[in-house]
Write an enzyme that holds these catalytic residues in place. Structure first.
Site, PDB file in Angstrom:
ATOM      1  N   CYS A 116      33.169  40.294 -79.232  1.00  0.00           N
ATOM      2  CA  CYS A 116      33.552  41.455 -80.428  1.00  0.00           C
ATOM      3  C   CYS A 116      34.585  42.392 -79.871  1.00  0.00           C
ATOM      4  CB  CYS A 116      31.924  42.274 -80.504  1.00  0.00           C
ATOM      5  SG  CYS A 116      32.043  44.071 -80.622  1.00  0.00           S
ATOM      6  N   CYS A 117      34.816  41.788 -78.344  1.00  0.00           N
ATOM      7  CA  CYS A 117      35.979  41.980 -77.711  1.00  0.00           C
ATOM      8  C   CYS A 117      37.146  41.735 -78.538  1.00  0.00           C
ATOM      9  CB  CYS A 117      36.019  42.040 -76.133  1.00  0.00           C
ATOM     10  SG  CYS A 117      34.819  43.451 -75.505  1.00  0.00           S
ATOM     11  N   CYS A 199      34.139  50.994 -74.942  1.00  0.00           N
ATOM     12  CA  CYS A 199      33.552  51.276 -76.377  1.00  0.00           C
ATOM     13  C   CYS A 199      32.397  51.669 -76.214  1.00  0.00           C
ATOM     14  CB  CYS A 199      33.408  50.251 -77.390  1.00  0.00           C
ATOM     15  SG  CYS A 199      34.214  49.792 -77.674  1.00  0.00           S
ATOM     16  N   CYS A 225      36.494  42.473 -70.311  1.00  0.00           N
ATOM     17  CA  CYS A 225      36.827  42.619 -71.859  1.00  0.00           C
ATOM     18  C   CYS A 225      37.661  41.586 -72.144  1.00  0.00           C
ATOM     19  CB  CYS A 225      37.165  44.020 -72.054  1.00  0.00           C
ATOM     20  SG  CYS A 225      38.702  44.364 -71.933  1.00  0.00           S
TER      21      CYS A 225
END
Length: 229
Positions: A116-117, A199, A225
């Site tokens: 996702c990062c 986030c 991240c």
């Protein structure tokens, strides 16, 4: 500028600027790189943006709009763009959250936070930094063991850029004092007890006794991240 030239420049500057004030480091970078210099800000480090705006008015500031930010973070970005003399550039991932969910399934940040990062932070930053020669970030050595040895000026080999960390030696008290002394606009989440803001789905307030970044990806072994390599 060749990679060898940038690497040698970074090594020399790191030695010369190790004990310099943050403002001096940013002015040096402005003088050397001019329009090839950019700041990357998460809007948790608005003191860095304030410093950069004072040392290099009109400087480009990149913000990664991941689609998962707290509303307070987006509001901080908008206020910074309005108030400070910087050119704020919001960079978005190639896919919206809905498009990512459709391809990878909902809640990728829970199942595979590294992926996702990579999609929502790393790839957009690569695109954002591509036109520049050097970038400024707000990392500090005391924030986490993974950051304890960061240089003030280094060579980002994977991006072929000079990477500048003018706040590397700053303590949390230095940040607090600078914000108070200069009336810096800050993310309101800090007043609610957050100490490191990313986030929303992957950020919580740290528990008593935890370090400042303990609320990031809590419950996992993930600590960064992937932006800083």
């Amino acid at each position: 500028m060749t990679d060898d030239w940038k690497r040698a420049l970074a090594e020399r500057a790191n030695t010369e600027l190790e004990f310099a004030a943050a403002e001096q480091i940013i002015r040096w970078a402005r003088d050397v790189f001019g329009a090839g210099l950019v700041v990357a800000s998460s809007m948790g480090d608005t003191h860095l943006v304030h410093l950069a705006a004072a040392a290099a008015p009109g400087i480009d500031v990149v913000f990664l709009d991941t689609g998962y930010h707290f509303p307070e973070t987006i509001g901080t970005r908008d206020a910074i763009a309005e108030i400070y003399p910087v050119n704020l550039l919001s960079v978005q991932p190639l896919q919206t959250v809905a498009e990512q969910d459709a391809e990878h399934g909902r809640g990728l940040y829970e199942r595979d936070p590294d992926r996702c990062c990579a999609l929502r932070k790393v790839e957009p930053l690569e695109r954002a930094l591509a036109p520049y020669t050097a970038w400024i970030n707000g990392m500090r050595r005391e924030e986490a063991p993974t950051r304890a040895d960061i240089p003030v000026v280094g060579f980002d080999a994977e991006r072929d850029m000079v990477k500048i960390s003018p706040l590397a030696a700053w303590t949390e008290q230095d940040v607090t004092d600078y914000i108070a002394d200069h009336g810096v606009l800050t993310n309101p989440l800090f007043a609610e007890g957050y100490t490191s803001i990313g986030c929303a789905p992957c950020t919580r307030k740290p528990l008593p006794g935890e370090d400042a970044r303990a609320g990031r990806w809590a419950g996992t072994t993930k600590t960064e991240c992937g932006l800083h390599r």
